[in-house]
Design an enzyme around this catalytic site. Structure first.
Site, PDB file in Angstrom:
ATOM      1  N   CYS A   1     -13.065  -4.350  19.129  1.00  0.00           N
ATOM      2  CA  CYS A   1     -13.039  -4.911  20.407  1.00  0.00           C
ATOM      3  C   CYS A   1     -13.757  -5.720  20.418  1.00  0.00           C
ATOM      4  O   CYS A   1     -14.913  -6.319  21.446  1.00  0.00           O
ATOM      5  CB  CYS A   1     -12.130  -5.023  21.405  1.00  0.00           C
ATOM      6  SG  CYS A   1     -12.990  -3.321  22.282  1.00  0.00           S
TER       7      CYS A   1
ATOM      8  N   CYS B   1     -11.808   1.577  16.439  1.00  0.00           N
ATOM      9  CA  CYS B   1     -11.662   0.591  18.155  1.00  0.00           C
ATOM     10  C   CYS B   1     -10.519   1.561  18.700  1.00  0.00           C
ATOM     11  O   CYS B   1      -9.163   1.891  17.754  1.00  0.00           O
ATOM     12  CB  CYS B   1     -11.639  -0.803  17.963  1.00  0.00           C
ATOM     13  SG  CYS B   1     -11.244  -1.654  19.659  1.00  0.00           S
TER      14      CYS B   1
ATOM     15  N   CYS C   1      -6.899  -3.725   3.251  1.00  0.00           N
ATOM     16  CA  CYS C   1      -6.126  -1.964   3.377  1.00  0.00           C
ATOM     17  C   CYS C   1      -7.761  -1.935   1.906  1.00  0.00           C
ATOM     18  O   CYS C   1      -8.451  -1.456   2.395  1.00  0.00           O
ATOM     19  CB  CYS C   1      -5.350  -2.096   3.426  1.00  0.00           C
ATOM     20  SG  CYS C   1      -4.929  -0.217   3.954  1.00  0.00           S
TER      21      CYS C   1
ATOM     22  N   ARG D   1      -5.014   0.684  20.212  1.00  0.00           N
ATOM     23  CA  ARG D   1      -4.566   1.291  19.435  1.00  0.00           C
ATOM     24  C   ARG D   1      -3.011   2.145  19.593  1.00  0.00           C
ATOM     25  O   ARG D   1      -2.156   2.893  18.923  1.00  0.00           O
ATOM     26  CB  ARG D   1      -5.426   2.323  18.958  1.00  0.00           C
ATOM     27  CG  ARG D   1      -4.627   3.206  18.190  1.00  0.00           C
ATOM     28  CD  ARG D   1      -4.637   3.527  16.606  1.00  0.00           C
ATOM     29  NE  ARG D   1      -3.864   4.446  15.413  1.00  0.00           N
ATOM     30  CZ  ARG D   1      -2.521   5.060  15.287  1.00  0.00           C
ATOM     31  NH1 ARG D   1      -1.616   3.502  16.516  1.00  0.00           N
ATOM     32  NH2 ARG D   1      -2.235   5.591  15.100  1.00  0.00           N
TER      33      ARG D   1
ATOM     34  N   HIS E   1       0.419  -3.885   5.749  1.00  0.00           N
ATOM     35  CA  HIS E   1      -0.503  -4.159   6.941  1.00  0.00           C
ATOM     36  C   HIS E   1      -1.860  -4.143   6.053  1.00  0.00           C
ATOM     37  O   HIS E   1      -2.784  -4.795   6.218  1.00  0.00           O
ATOM     38  CB  HIS E   1      -1.367  -2.797   7.447  1.00  0.00           C
ATOM     39  CG  HIS E   1      -1.258  -1.445   6.128  1.00  0.00           C
ATOM     40  ND1 HIS E   1       0.072  -1.114   5.587  1.00  0.00           N
ATOM     41  CD2 HIS E   1      -2.443  -0.690   5.917  1.00  0.00           C
ATOM     42  CE1 HIS E   1      -0.490  -0.281   4.877  1.00  0.00           C
ATOM     43  NE2 HIS E   1      -1.666  -0.314   4.746  1.00  0.00           N
ATOM     44  N   GLU E   2      -1.458  -4.981   4.409  1.00  0.00           N
ATOM     45  CA  GLU E   2      -2.528  -5.699   3.574  1.00  0.00           C
ATOM     46  C   GLU E   2      -2.619  -6.989   3.564  1.00  0.00           C
ATOM     47  O   GLU E   2      -2.585  -7.324   2.513  1.00  0.00           O
ATOM     48  CB  GLU E   2      -2.305  -4.706   2.534  1.00  0.00           C
ATOM     49  CG  GLU E   2      -4.383  -4.343   1.551  1.00  0.00           C
ATOM     50  CD  GLU E   2      -4.001  -4.080   0.843  1.00  0.00           C
ATOM     51  OE1 GLU E   2      -4.357  -2.631   0.635  1.00  0.00           O
ATOM     52  OE2 GLU E   2      -2.680  -4.081  -0.443  1.00  0.00           O
TER      53      GLU E   2
ATOM     54  N   CYS F   1       1.277  -1.231  -0.044  1.00  0.00           N
ATOM     55  CA  CYS F   1      -0.126   0.073   0.186  1.00  0.00           C
ATOM     56  C   CYS F   1       1.138   1.532  -0.273  1.00  0.00           C
ATOM     57  O   CYS F   1       1.950   1.726   0.311  1.00  0.00           O
ATOM     58  CB  CYS F   1      -0.633   0.332   1.870  1.00  0.00           C
ATOM     59  SG  CYS F   1      -1.700   1.358   1.704  1.00  0.00           S
ATOM     60  N   HIS F   2       0.459   2.007  -0.161  1.00  0.00           N
ATOM     61  CA  HIS F   2       1.332   3.154  -0.251  1.00  0.00           C
ATOM     62  C   HIS F   2       1.809   4.164   1.355  1.00  0.00           C
ATOM     63  O   HIS F   2       2.394   4.842   0.688  1.00  0.00           O
ATOM     64  CB  HIS F   2       0.538   4.094  -1.252  1.00  0.00           C
ATOM     65  CG  HIS F   2       0.765   4.998  -1.908  1.00  0.00           C
ATOM     66  ND1 HIS F   2       1.172   5.497  -3.127  1.00  0.00           N
ATOM     67  CD2 HIS F   2       1.648   6.675  -1.340  1.00  0.00           C
ATOM     68  CE1 HIS F   2       1.343   6.576  -2.837  1.00  0.00           C
ATOM     69  NE2 HIS F   2       2.630   7.788  -2.480  1.00  0.00           N
ATOM     70  N   THR F   3       0.531   3.592   2.345  1.00  0.00           N
ATOM     71  CA  THR F   3       0.828   4.273   3.595  1.00  0.00           C
ATOM     72  C   THR F   3       1.905   3.489   3.857  1.00  0.00           C
ATOM     73  O   THR F   3       2.978   4.582   4.405  1.00  0.00           O
ATOM     74  CB  THR F   3      -0.536   3.666   3.966  1.00  0.00           C
ATOM     75  OG1 THR F   3      -1.508   4.613   3.466  1.00  0.00           O
ATOM     76  CG2 THR F   3      -0.211   4.054   5.745  1.00  0.00           C
TER      77      THR F   3
ATOM     78  N   CYS G   1     -16.029   1.109  20.035  1.00  0.00           N
ATOM     79  CA  CYS G   1     -16.866   0.255  19.607  1.00  0.00           C
ATOM     80  C   CYS G   1     -18.556   0.566  19.917  1.00  0.00           C
ATOM     81  O   CYS G   1     -19.246  -0.100  18.554  1.00  0.00           O
ATOM     82  CB  CYS G   1     -16.063  -1.334  19.466  1.00  0.00           C
ATOM     83  SG  CYS G   1     -15.241  -1.314  19.286  1.00  0.00           S
TER      84      CYS G   1
ATOM     85  N   ARG H   1      -1.914  -2.669  -7.881  1.00  0.00           N
ATOM     86  CA  ARG H   1      -1.508  -3.388  -6.765  1.00  0.00           C
ATOM     87  C   ARG H   1      -0.237  -3.777  -6.960  1.00  0.00           C
ATOM     88  O   ARG H   1      -0.267  -4.987  -7.506  1.00  0.00           O
ATOM     89  CB  ARG H   1      -2.483  -3.161  -5.612  1.00  0.00           C
ATOM     90  CG  ARG H   1      -3.309  -3.177  -4.363  1.00  0.00           C
ATOM     91  CD  ARG H   1      -2.194  -2.242  -3.448  1.00  0.00           C
ATOM     92  NE  ARG H   1      -2.509  -1.464  -2.293  1.00  0.00           N
ATOM     93  CZ  ARG H   1      -3.025  -0.540  -2.093  1.00  0.00           C
ATOM     94  NH1 ARG H   1      -2.310  -0.381  -2.714  1.00  0.00           N
ATOM     95  NH2 ARG H   1      -3.706  -0.193  -1.394  1.00  0.00           N
TER      96      ARG H   1
ATOM     97  N   CYS I   1     -15.048  -1.487  23.787  1.00  0.00           N
ATOM     98  CA  CYS I   1     -14.517  -0.491  23.736  1.00  0.00           C
ATOM     99  C   CYS I   1     -15.958   0.652  23.971  1.00  0.00           C
ATOM    100  O   CYS I   1     -16.525   0.869  23.237  1.00  0.00           O
ATOM    101  CB  CYS I   1     -13.201   0.389  23.922  1.00  0.00           C
ATOM    102  SG  CYS I   1     -13.418   0.923  21.915  1.00  0.00           S
TER     103      CYS I   1
END
Ligand code: NAD
Ligand code: AHE
Ligand code: ZN
Length: 375
Positions: free
Chosen positions: A92, A106, A169, A110, A62-63, A40-42, A98, A370, A95
């Site tokens: 979760c 959530c 993602c 974090r 993260h994907e 991903c670009h992130t 959520c 991608r 919280c």
């Protein structure tokens, strides 16, 4: 155990593919064998050093999609053999975030996630006894990784890993921005700025929601054909527009009479703060909503005349498309398997982990939509 992983050693350096030590899952954690991960670009943004939360050395990614191989004490919702998608936005279900229907953010893990560690404050990855940090709670650029149980969505077992990893993602962010965050209505007009891995998914999300007009804006003409395939009705290359781009787009979306023009919904999928301003100003007076998806570097700020908001335009943002991962991701996998959304044409390149830096080169040269690493 020893696993192969791509390490982000310092800002701006290529990833180093090497062997790292991975500890087993502790209480509430799950060990996952990653079968495929998108780039991903992130990930590139964090690797570049522009991310104020960037930590080095770390394992980015993260994907992903993979299989549960072990569970720590107290894990009840997942078992060995389950197919899963890692979630950088956990769910979760207890919280106050959520429990508030207005947000998907959530906050249970974090804070520790932002510090590159598991909820107990330590990392499971190391080399020679020195910690290597987790990234976005996922670290999918490793053949095995450990995540909190609440950061995994269980998915159906017939879904191909090298396609549905993108739901971790890009697909969810783009489609979700249209259907969850904006809640685009049938007959709406939409403008999508940036037709890359995220913007194309916004386009297909707007189409899924029944938008009449989906205008794509990109400085790269080569994005046009793919965007049309996903539902774009009109293409605008800002470098070819004579005069003011906002005026051009407002004029294109004018329905006549007192209307005045402007889109019902606009989306920034570029991360450029100048584009974010254009997107806000190109949405309709009185009711237009402009959704920021793009991630901008540390220090970048957005601006506009307050009059734009006084006169009824709404500026909003979205993370992970407003999706609640454990609830919504399995549904999005179903949509893909049932042919309601497409993923495969956007996955333009596949590679082994050893070639991950080539995947980032393709992204930087605008050659891939991608890239996916297959383990
Ligand atoms: P990408 O590089 O694939 O696509 C960006 C597109 O924008 C490219 O097609 C490029 O030609 C175009 N573009 C660049 N400058 C432009 C301009 N001035 N006007 C019009 N078009 C322009 O990137 P991507 O993977 O689609 O990611 C887009 C952004 O979304 C990134 O900032 C990424 O970090 C962010 N993102 C946010 C979330 C979230 O949850 N909010 C999730 C994923 C990605
Ligand atoms: N760490 C950056 C912010 C990065 C960011 O905004 N990330 C998005 C997901 S991008 C996925 O490709 C996100 O989920 N944001 C909400 C959150 O809680 O991080 C910074 O600027 O500090
Ligand atoms: Zn991403």
């Amino acid at each position: 155990m020893e696993v192969r992983a791509a390490i982000a050693t310092k800002a701006g350096a290529p990833l180093e593919v090497t062997t790292v030590n991975l500890e087993g899952p502790k209480a509430g954690e799950v060990l996952v064998q990653i079968k495929a991960t998108g780039l991903c670009h992130t990930d590139a943004f964090t690797l570049s050093g522009d991310d104020p939360e960037g930590i080095f050395p770390s394992i980015l990614g993260h994907e992903g999609a993979g299989i549960v191989v072990d569970t720590g004490p107290g894990v009840t919702s997942l078992k060995k053999g389950d197919h899963v998608i890692p979630l950088y936005t956990a769910e979760c279900r207890t919280c106050e975030y959520c429990l508030n229907p207005k947000t998907n953010l959530c906050q249970r893990v974090r804070a520790t996630q932002g510090r590159g560690v598991m909820p107990d404050g330590t990392s499971r990855f190391s080399i020679g006894g020195e910690p290597i940090y987790h990234y976005m709670g996922c670290s999918t650029f490793s053949e095995y990784t450990v995540l909190p149980e609440i950061s995994l969505a269980k998915i159906r077992e017939d879904a191909p890993f090298d396609s549905v990893c993108y739901i971790g993602c890009g697909v969810t962010t783009g489609v979700g921005a249209a259907i969850y965050t904006a809640d685009v209505e049938i007959g709406s007009s939409c403008i999508v700025f940036g037709l890359g891995g995220i913007g194309l998914n916004v386009v297909q999300g707007c189409r899924l929601a029944g938008a009449d007009r989906i205008i794509g804006v990109d400085i790269n003409d080569s994005k046009k054909a793919m965007a049309e395939r996903f539902g774009m009705t009109d293409f605008v290359n800002p470098t070819e527009v004579e005069g003011d781009l906002v005026a051009h787009l407002v004029n294109m979306t004018n329905r006549g009479g007192l209307d005045g023009g402007g889109a019902d919904y606009t989306f920034d999928a570029t991360g450029n703060v100048g584009v974010m301003r254009t997107a806000l100003e190109a949405c309709h007076k009185g009711w237009g909503e402009s959704i920021i998806i793009g991630v901008a570097p540390a220090g970048a700020e957005i601006s506009t005349r307050p009059f734009q908001l006084v006169t009824g335009r709404n500026w909003r943002g979205t993370a992970f498309g407003g999706a609640r991962g454990r609830t919504d991701v399995p549904k999005i996998v179903d949509w893909y398997m049932e042919g309601k959304i497409e993923i495969d044409p956007m996955i333009t390149h596949k590679m082994p982990l050893e070639d991950i830096n080539k995947g980032f080169d393709l992204m930087h040269h605008g050659e891939s939509i991608r890239g996916v690493v297959q383990y």
